[in-house]
Design a protein around this motif. Structure first.
Motif, mmCIF file in Angstrom:
data_model
loop_
_atom_site.group_PDB
_atom_site.id
_atom_site.type_symbol
_atom_site.label_atom_id
_atom_site.label_comp_id
_atom_site.label_asym_id
_atom_site.label_seq_id
_atom_site.Cartn_x
_atom_site.Cartn_y
_atom_site.Cartn_z
ATOM 1 N N UNK A 60 0.819 -1.215 0.000
ATOM 2 C CA UNK A 60 0.000 0.000 0.000
ATOM 3 C C UNK A 60 0.852 1.264 0.000
ATOM 4 N N UNK A 61 2.165 1.115 -0.157
ATOM 5 C CA UNK A 61 3.033 2.294 -0.147
ATOM 6 C C UNK A 61 3.707 2.532 -1.491
ATOM 7 N N UNK A 62 3.814 1.471 -2.302
ATOM 8 C CA UNK A 62 4.638 1.554 -3.500
ATOM 9 C C UNK A 62 3.957 2.207 -4.686
ATOM 10 N N UNK A 63 4.699 2.193 -5.789
ATOM 11 C CA UNK A 63 4.272 2.863 -7.014
ATOM 12 C C UNK A 63 3.015 2.205 -7.577
ATOM 13 N N UNK A 64 2.062 3.062 -8.018
ATOM 14 C CA UNK A 64 0.819 2.565 -8.601
ATOM 15 C C UNK A 64 0.929 2.432 -10.114
ATOM 16 N N UNK A 65 1.911 3.121 -10.669
ATOM 17 C CA UNK A 65 2.200 2.943 -12.097
ATOM 18 C C UNK A 65 1.178 3.507 -13.061
ATOM 19 N N UNK A 66 0.505 4.585 -12.692
ATOM 20 C CA UNK A 66 -0.468 5.159 -13.619
ATOM 21 C C UNK A 66 -0.040 6.514 -14.180
ATOM 22 N N UNK A 67 1.259 6.747 -14.193
ATOM 23 C CA UNK A 67 1.837 7.867 -14.955
ATOM 24 C C UNK A 67 1.543 9.283 -14.461
ATOM 25 N N UNK A 68 1.080 9.472 -13.259
ATOM 26 C CA UNK A 68 0.833 10.847 -12.813
ATOM 27 C C UNK A 68 2.108 11.678 -12.852
ATOM 28 N N UNK A 69 3.230 11.054 -12.452
ATOM 29 C CA UNK A 69 4.490 11.792 -12.417
ATOM 30 C C UNK A 69 4.957 12.137 -13.820
ATOM 31 N N UNK A 70 4.754 11.194 -14.745
ATOM 32 C CA UNK A 70 5.178 11.439 -16.123
ATOM 33 C C UNK A 70 4.415 12.624 -16.700
ATOM 34 N N UNK A 71 3.120 12.687 -16.400
ATOM 35 C CA UNK A 71 2.326 13.805 -16.901
ATOM 36 C C UNK A 71 2.742 15.116 -16.251
ATOM 37 N N UNK A 72 3.197 15.038 -14.990
ATOM 38 C CA UNK A 72 3.540 16.267 -14.287
ATOM 39 C C UNK A 72 4.869 16.833 -14.767
ATOM 40 N N UNK A 73 5.739 15.980 -15.304
ATOM 41 C CA UNK A 73 7.086 16.436 -15.660
ATOM 42 C C UNK A 73 7.038 17.280 -16.922
#
Lengths: 444, 333, 289
Positions: free
Chosen positions: C140-153
């Motif tokens: 419940x702590x790790x990466x969810x892998x749905x690209x939110x960070x990629x979109x933010x960059x």
């Protein structure tokens, strides 16, 4: 026939288990009882590893006003206190108990006799509800003693009993009304006494004519209780919609039913209150519908809390090959669970197994602005707009468009011809707006 | 992998409605009007409709495939609907190349430049129609007289529409009573025996389409009723003031493209408002503007312009006219 | 004919002149005074408008710099020391000391280590998945892998690796603007001090569960066994909430903790290969991007 005026949808009813009478599920080998089965603060565990417990014994105590007691649903030894993924989708602390026999706490009256006389006073009933861990059985699991405590300055003149069961598939309330009708009505009388009201209205959708007829007949023996058939429309079982349908009062945005002098309780809650007050039996089992289109033997079972869902599926003839999704609760508002080890809790009204063909979502297409979501919204919001605003991160504006009024009934996503995930984004926006508002309060 | 359970947010049940089904419903509702136009204008109607539909779909396909480079969605039926509606707004003897230009304007300029389905502020078919009306006024206003199925494509005898007869006559100082003798009577107009665009003439066929759309819940009653109602009220007032110079409301509603516009064009999902209250305002706006253009404007017919003008107001109305929310506290009481 | 042209030209010229005069007076009357230094400062800023400084855009940040008494708390992470130095020179203030940072993903739970237990079938948005449930795995702590960070960059520095399902950060492109840190609903992207040759040693795990459940959910989870704490000679490692953390300012890159970690949750990146003796172990522990 009455119904609420704005919005609503008609999902296929699929009440496969309407004629399956309630059966008792055999006891599992072990149970995992989460300490947070209600809205509010999780309860405080009062047992230790290795302790022996009896059925009905308190294992976790209520902490704070909005919280509830948790009782052991089986007798046996506490194996461990660990975490389990429950219907919330996250790991929660739970008490794991290995079942040994079925020895109940002595004070519980296990006789079949129906007790009509109410001996307790209003305060005692509320205290009893708290001690018996009664929560709203419709799925929201809001602690009942809080709802029964009318704060100073407010008054309640009518009690509404919710027998609508507007969610497709589910029949647990329906069966309860048919088979435990008298208990439900006594429970209603107890609730009336606790709230000090003389009138109770029971709303039942007219896709359950047998329950309407049965209860109408029984209600003649009870003072002040009237049964109203309602036109079938989802989400009629939502508190505010039911109040609007039955007594035509509109709960103001952001307020509670008490602000229009009424309180709504589910039939399941009324039954639990009857058992707690008359039989001294705390809430540790409930009726759960296990159903699905490819389930071999769908049915309604009395299940002890903490029983893993797999046990229930076994009773219904095993997990069908083509199962693609398991939902705890109704198909419109229930939560999909990750595995069959998830325990049944106080708010689990049903377990639905969806075949693979019905478990995949459509890929979203562009919005064609057909306005079907606007006309489906029971609260007259504009879902298409709220979704766009929260997708674009314009939460301030979404707040002004009353995103927080949304009760997440799912009518908008249900009706959208383009298959857009309206509610997903609205839910996100709603959570963010509430968080922002809370932060603002803290800052000031 | 495949035996893992799916987890998704609620609701887990989804309605059977899809964009494609809705568009198919609109196409079905347009069939009676199409049959009527074939009945009155011969196989010219088939040629015009086929050209329009095929070129609309082709332009949509080419743009999505080669300019947007995104999955092609012509199967959703929206291009077909645009094509049929564009054809219904044309005379049945119009040259094929003009139709293709009109289809290009409809799809490429009115729809795709804004981002495709769901984003265009103006009704694509109407933009194409108005573009053609302004660019090719002669071809666009030589209306074939309905002669029956045997009429050829180009050899049709042309005549004026009832609205044009009235407009022209009033300019020459004739009274309505004199002019009414020259135009078909209400019963004939209801059945469609008059000059005009292919799809607009047969009121009865359009009304069948309306009933289908309402029964199938593809549209709500608000827009058609408010357009026709506001027109009826406005023209009645004018008629009562001066019955010599103003036609009666029955004539105004049956003549020209009011029914086609009210039932199929103004109710276009993308370009119409989002809530019932706004739909009524939008409808009334169209009704009143149509009459204003017909009575005081330069053109004999104003439905297309009225709808396009009101389309422009839709975003503004959506932003400022809000439905009454459930549980909204009324300020002063 | 010619008179028509002349009249047209004259009247239009007159109209244009009158409009110009009106425009001039109005512009004078409603003139807004702006510090000219704002423009100068804005010119040296990177013009990325990424919001990494906490302001809406570079212009707003320039205004804030001009107004500020000193540069405390004001930092353009993208431009770093160079840009802040230039801005300080322009405004005659002291340039702050800035240590360059880089974004680091505090999770290494690729499907190989962290088996999937369910399939997410919703909107590909981490925030929505995070409010819904634990995620496709049992962590419940790790990466969810749905690209939110990629979109933010906004600097093209962060991309999802289709094989591991985890974001990969290109150190050279990362400007440490912090947008990905803000975008991640599970807060598993950290800005760490940049070291020589982009070397990094860090605990690539965010799991605060106890050892048992953490290990069950993910093979490379930190189980808080405190072996690394004991082996570290520089007191750079602390354990809090069942999770080890290496303080980048104290770490000397001795690499002892990496070999000591029983689950391989400590990663060493951009180091030369170890001596043959320990090479095998190092390979087990290291996942070079």
């Amino acid at each position: 026939m009455k119904t609420f005026s704005t919005g609503g949808v008609h999902p296929p009813e699929n009440k496969l288990t309407a004629n399956c009478s309630i059966q008792y599920l055999p006891l599992p080998q072990s149970v995992a009882i989460p300490v947070s089965q209600h809205i509010g603060t999780p309860a405080n565990i009062v047992v230790n590893k290795g302790d022996s417990v009896k059925t009905g014994q308190v294992i976790a105590e209520s902490k704070g006003f909005v919280s509830a007691f948790i009782h052991s649903s089986v007798s046996g030894k506490v194996n461990k206190i660990d975490t389990v993924i429950d219907t919330s989708g996250y790991r929660q602390t739970a008490v794991f108990i290995d079942v040994e026999g079925d020895e109940w706490v002595d004070t519980i009256d296990r006789s079949e006799e129906i007790l009509t006389d109410i001996k307790l006073s209003s305060e005692d009933i509320i205290r009893k509800c708290l001690q018996s861990g009664i929560v709203g059985m419709g799925g929201a699991t809001f602690p009942s003693h809080v709802k029964l405590t009318v704060p100073a300055g407010k008054k309640c003149d009518v009690l509404i009993i919710n027998g609508v069961e507007c969610e497709p598939y589910l029949t647990s309330d329906h069966r309860l009304m048919l088979e435990r009708g008298e208990e439900v009505l006594i429970g209603t009388t107890i609730l009336m006494k606790a709230l000090n009201v003389s009138m109770a209205l029971m709303g039942i959708e007219n896709n359950k004519p047998d329950a309407i007829e049965h209860l109408t007949r029984l209600a003649t023996g009870f003072k002040g209780i009237t049964v109203y058939p309602l036109k079938v429309k989802y989400p009629q079982g939502a508190e505010k919609q039911l109040i609007k349908a039955l007594i035509n009062r509109e709960v103001p945005s952001g307020r509670l039913p008490l602000d229009v002098n009424t309180v709504v309780h589910n039939v399941g809650t009324a039954f639990a209150v009857y058992e707690a007050v008359q039989k001294n039996k705390p809430l540790f089992e409930r009726v759960v519908t296990i159903t699905g289109k490819s389930v071999a033997k769908p049915g309604n079972y009395v299940v002890r809390t903490g029983t893993p869902v797999s046990k229930l599926i076994d009773a219904a003839g095993g997990l069908p090959e083509d199962t693609g999704k398991i939902v705890s609760g109704g198909p419109m508002m229930g939560k999909a669970i990750t595995n069959t080890g998830v325990p049944v809790v106080k708010g689990t009204s049903g377990i639905i197994l969806f075949p693979k063909s019905e478990s995949e979502r459509k890929s979203p297409e562009p919005c064609i602005r057909c306005a079907k979501c606007v006309s489906a919204c029971a609260l007259n919001l504009e879902p298409y707009l709220l979704m766009t605003l929260s997708e674009k991160g314009l939460f301030e504006m979404a707040g002004k468009e009353r995103i927080t009024d949304c009760m997440e009934c799912g009518s908008c996503s249900y009706t959208c011809p383009a298959g857009r995930p309206l509610l997903d984004y609205i839910r996100l926006g709603k959570a963010t707006v509430i968080k922002m508002a809370r932060e603002r309060v803290i800052k000031n | 992998m495949s035996n893992l359970l799916n987890v998704s947010p609620s609701p887990h049940e989804h309605g059977q409605e899809t964009t494609r089904k809705l568009m198919t419903g609109v196409i079905i509702a347009l069939i009676p009007a199409f049959l009527a136009s074939v009945f009155y204008f011969g196989y010219g109607a088939i040629i015009v409709t086929a050209t329009s539909v095929i070129s609309c779909m082709l332009f949509e396909y080419l743009i999505q495939r080669f300019i947007f480079k995104k999955p092609v969605t012509i199967t959703d039926g929206s291009a077909v609907v645009t094509g049929i509606l564009l054809a219904f707004n044309l005379p049945s003897n119009i040259p094929v190349f003009i139709i293709i230009i009109g289809a290009f304007v409809s799809i490429a300029i009115a729809k795709m430049t804004f981002g495709g389905l769901g984003n265009n502020p103006f009704n694509p078919a109407l933009v194409g129609r108005v573009f053609m009306l302004i660019s090719f006024p002669v071809q666009m206003t030589s209306w074939p007289v309905p002669k029956g199925f045997a009429t050829g494509y180009t050899d049709a005898i042309t005549g004026a529409t009832p609205l044009a007869i009235v407009k022209e006559g009033l300019k020459n100082g004739d009274t309505i009573q004199q002019l009414m003798a020259q135009v078909p009577g209400p019963a004939q107009m209801f059945l469609g025996k008059m000059g005009g665009s292919m799809g607009e003439v047969a009121a009865v066929a359009l009304l069948i389409g309306l009933i289908y759309l309402l029964v199938k819940r593809i549209i709500t009653w608000h827009i058609p009723v408010s357009i026709i109602g506001s027109m009826a009220i406005f023209t009645t007032i004018l008629w009562l003031i001066n019955p010599d110079k103003n036609a009666d409301p029955m004539f105004h509603i049956l003549a020209g493209g009011v029914l086609l516009g009210a039932i199929f064009m103004a109710t276009d999902y993308v370009t119409s408002p989002m809530n019932p209250k706004t739909m009524m305002i939008y409808g009334c706006g169209i009704g009143i503007l149509t009459v204003v253009i017909r009575v005081w404007g330069a053109y004999p017919e104003g439905v297309s312009f009225a709808i396009l003008i009101m389309n422009a107001f839709v975003p503004l109305m959506n932003a400022f006219i809000k439905p009454k929310r459930f549980g909204e506290v009324v300020k002063n009481g | 004919m010619s008179s028509t042209i002349i009249i047209t030209v004259v009247s239009l010229s007159l109209l244009a002149f009158m409009s110009a005069v009106i425009l001039y007076f109005i512009a004078q009357k409603f003139k807004v005074f702006e510090d000219p230094r704002i423009d100068e400062v804005q010119a040296v800023l990177p013009a990325a408008n990424c919001g990494g400084c906490g302001f809406a855009g570079c212009r707003n940040f320039a205004e804030a710099l001009v107004k500020a008494e000193n540069f405390d708390g004001l930092l353009c992470p993208v431009g770093g020391a160079v840009v802040m130095g230039q801005a300080a020179k322009l405004l005659g203030k002291e340039a702050p000391v800035i240590e360059p940072k880089v974004a680091v993903l505090i999770c290494n739970g690729s499907p190989e280590f962290r088996p999937h237990t369910s399939k997410y079938d919703g909107v590909p948005d981490c925030r929505i998945a995070n409010t819904l449930y634990i995620g496709e795995t049992d962590c419940s702590y790790g990466c969810l892998g749905n690209n939110d960070c990629e979109r933010a960059c906004t600097f093209d520095a962060l991309h999802m690796d289709p094989l591991t399902g985890l974001p990969v950060i290109t150190d050279d492109k990362c400007t440490s603007c912090g947008n990905c840190v803000k975008a991640c609903p599970r807060h598993i992207i950290e800005l760490r001090k940049k070291a020589r040759k982009d070397r990094k040693i860090y605990v690539a795990c965010s799991n605060c569960d106890k050892g048992g459940p953490a290990r069950r959910a993910c093979k490379v989870a930190c189980i808080a066994c405190s072996k690394c704490v004991n082996v570290c000679e520089f007191n750079a490692i602390t354990i809090e909430n069942n999770l080890a953390y290496i303080d980048a300012s104290k770490c000397t890159f001795c690499r002892k903790c990496v070999t000591e970690c029983p689950t391989g949750s400590i990663l060493e990146i951009n180091f030369p290969p170890r001596k043959p003796k320990v090479e095998a172990e190092a390979e087990n522990a290291t996942i070079n991007p």
